[in-house]
Design a protein around this motif. Sequence first.
Motif, PDB file in Angstrom:
ATOM      1  N   VAL A   1      39.280  35.167  44.181  1.00 39.70           N
ATOM      2  CA  VAL A   1      39.238  36.628  44.291  1.00 39.70           C
ATOM      3  C   VAL A   1      37.786  37.082  44.389  1.00 39.70           C
ATOM      4  O   VAL A   1      37.411  37.870  45.259  1.00 39.70           O
ATOM      5  CB  VAL A   1      39.899  37.299  43.075  1.00 39.70           C
TER       6      VAL A   1
ATOM      7  N   ALA B   1      45.593  34.813  34.156  1.00 42.99           N
ATOM      8  CA  ALA B   1      45.301  36.179  33.727  1.00 42.99           C
ATOM      9  C   ALA B   1      46.407  36.707  32.835  1.00 42.99           C
ATOM     10  O   ALA B   1      46.145  37.349  31.815  1.00 42.99           O
ATOM     11  CB  ALA B   1      45.129  37.073  34.953  1.00 42.99           C
TER      12      ALA B   1
ATOM     13  N   TYR C   1      43.269  42.964  37.302  1.00 49.94           N
ATOM     14  CA  TYR C   1      44.432  43.100  38.192  1.00 49.94           C
ATOM     15  C   TYR C   1      45.721  42.960  37.400  1.00 49.94           C
ATOM     16  O   TYR C   1      46.683  43.685  37.599  1.00 49.94           O
ATOM     17  CB  TYR C   1      44.385  42.031  39.287  1.00 49.94           C
TER      18      TYR C   1
ATOM     19  N   ALA D   1      46.075  39.576  43.936  1.00 55.24           N
ATOM     20  CA  ALA D   1      44.857  39.185  43.229  1.00 55.24           C
ATOM     21  C   ALA D   1      45.165  38.780  41.793  1.00 55.24           C
ATOM     22  O   ALA D   1      44.521  37.889  41.244  1.00 55.24           O
ATOM     23  CB  ALA D   1      43.851  40.334  43.251  1.00 55.24           C
ATOM     24  N   SER D   2      46.180  39.426  41.196  1.00 55.03           N
ATOM     25  CA  SER D   2      46.487  39.103  39.803  1.00 55.03           C
ATOM     26  C   SER D   2      47.050  37.693  39.668  1.00 55.03           C
ATOM     27  O   SER D   2      46.954  37.085  38.611  1.00 55.03           O
ATOM     28  CB  SER D   2      47.466  40.122  39.216  1.00 55.03           C
TER      29      SER D   2
ATOM     30  N   SER E   1      39.879  38.904  36.808  1.00 54.79           N
ATOM     31  CA  SER E   1      41.281  38.834  37.227  1.00 54.79           C
ATOM     32  C   SER E   1      42.206  39.509  36.219  1.00 54.79           C
ATOM     33  O   SER E   1      43.300  39.931  36.570  1.00 54.79           O
ATOM     34  CB  SER E   1      41.705  37.382  37.460  1.00 54.79           C
TER      35      SER E   1
ATOM     36  N   SER F   1      46.063  35.196  41.644  1.00 57.99           N
ATOM     37  CA  SER F   1      45.180  34.271  42.352  1.00 57.99           C
ATOM     38  C   SER F   1      44.139  33.662  41.420  1.00 57.99           C
ATOM     39  O   SER F   1      43.838  34.217  40.363  1.00 57.99           O
ATOM     40  CB  SER F   1      44.450  34.993  43.488  1.00 57.99           C
TER      41      SER F   1
ATOM     42  N   PRO G   1      40.800  33.289  39.967  1.00 62.36           N
ATOM     43  CA  PRO G   1      39.732  34.299  39.898  1.00 62.36           C
ATOM     44  C   PRO G   1      38.542  33.975  40.798  1.00 62.36           C
ATOM     45  O   PRO G   1      37.937  34.876  41.393  1.00 62.36           O
ATOM     46  CB  PRO G   1      39.304  34.277  38.430  1.00 62.36           C
TER      47      PRO G   1
END
Lengths: 320, 297
Positions: free
Chosen positions: B49, B65, B265, B41-42, B262, B44, B46
């Motif tokens: 997500v 992020a 994450y 997720a970090s 994001s 990806s 946002p």
Amino acid sequence: MESVQPKAAAAATVSRKRQGSGLLRRMAKRYDLYLMLLLPIAWYLIFNYGPLYGLQIAFKNFNPGKGIAGSEWVGFEHFQRFFESYYFKRLLWNTLSINLFSLLIAFPVPILLALIVNELRSKSFGKWLQNITFIPHFMSVVVIVGILSVFLSPSTGPVNKLIEWLGGEPVRFMESVGWFKTIFISSNIWQNMGWQSIIYIAALSGVNPQLYEAAKMDGASRLRRIWHVSLPGIVPVIVILLILDIGHFMDVGFEKILLMQNNLNLETSDVISTFVYTTGILKGEYSYTAAIGLFNSLINLTLLLLVNRFARKTAETSLW
Amino acid sequence: MARPTTVKSASDGRVFDIVVNVFAVLIILVVLYPLIFVVSASFSDPAKVLGGEVWLLPKGFTLAAYENILHNGKIWTGYRNTIFYAAAGTLINMIMTVLAAYPLSRPDLPGRRLLMVIITLTMFFNGGLIPTYMLVKNLHMVDTVWALLVPGAIATYNLIVMRTYFQASIPWELQEAAHMDGCSNWRLLWNIILPLSKPILAVMVLFYAVGHWNSFFNALIYIRRESLYPLQLVLREILMISQSDAVDASVGIEDKILLAESIKYAVIIVSSLPVLVMYPFVQRHFVKGVMIGSIKG
């Protein structure tokens, strides 16, 4: 720095017979050891025994202007106020139930994990299993609660996506009264089972292999060997860890509960230690919360003494 | 699960093996999945997500992020402070613990038993949060770095582990021989005991350092000034209180919400990384530490 006398050992045995003044002489001879101890012992007295002096405010109405000694005594007033307060039942029940459920559910998990590692035929797979289950132990509580909140998030978390995919309604886990204890305990298991299993795995590797052989000859299946050989082999370790756990019965997981707490789940997440923090430190009710803290540690101490005694009698294992 | 019967057969053992292995694989999946999800997720997009499209692997790979974290002053301050607290704190911890553990390991220290009782008792009973807070406040340590370094200078458990190690692993004859040669206790400790105790010293440094890195509660009660915040307090703000503050002011409001999400994450990864990177190298020592600790002192 003075050097120690050549016949130190001999002198020690002689003076043991003479006692009294001999003790002083022995102490003088070891003065440099005391010099080393000076700082640590001073630290213990100040930072561990010092607060015991401050504990008297539990029986006083602490007034910052008058100081700890100058404040007036009020006896058990604060305790009484706590026992009669609206929060008392809720705090006590939450504290007891979270710890009791943890003990019943979370305590056996590392034992099971150790047994699984021990039974795996492939030793390298066992190492992998161990190493992977350690990882969460090294993350901070803040991070763990952060992971919980994103993982269980109603809009983006995979758990709720799974629920929706199965046709259910998303659940606001972190703000839910009913889910708090489940989430708290299961995430504790997730974080700590690997780490806590180390000791059991070590104990299992110390079990005499001949016992397994003998059980095998007697026709015991593998489950029976676990039951009759493996488990009895680690009972002393289990008992010690159980006693230690119960010794901290009333304060397990305080930091994590504090982080997971919010206004919506307060009904099930409010425990004695978090109440002491919010009412004492944040609202400044020092005397009242010192009394509550004392009540908490007295229960802890009593439980520890009881369990230790019980264990010494029944399992012949104890802390002291 | 296979029922144990009176006559065990080869198939009983095989079924048992399968069951055990299946459990092991399940445990690994359960432990790893949340971690993989956070990492993915970090990295990806946002929006993806938030839309719930990320399951396992990153969707719409981006470093946005992380770039945002790079520009976040609070996180940098927190990082720098935590490195300082961990370094200075661990140094103090080690000095104090060694100074206590060595004399207490000596069988010829008069009054050793009493001193041990004084120390061990603190594991089971203490003044509690409020009196401790008042003490630290009276010592004028509140809102200074000392509040995070001094009150936790010794972990009693570690002290007992170290003492047990000194007793069990360093032959008493060696110490006596050194005494015969006129070696003072300070020199004995520095030139003989400590070099022989490298494994336990390494373990203790790790225990203490990880402890400092991960601790947040002391800072929560003692530290008010944001410039002194350790990383974990900054994290707590980003993860649990106001997320949108963490984001650069230059981006628009909608993007802000997305990025705030994001960033959560990414900060989890960034803050755990040092410990997790270190972990494979020191994991063995940690295990050793737990083992030594399990010896009854």
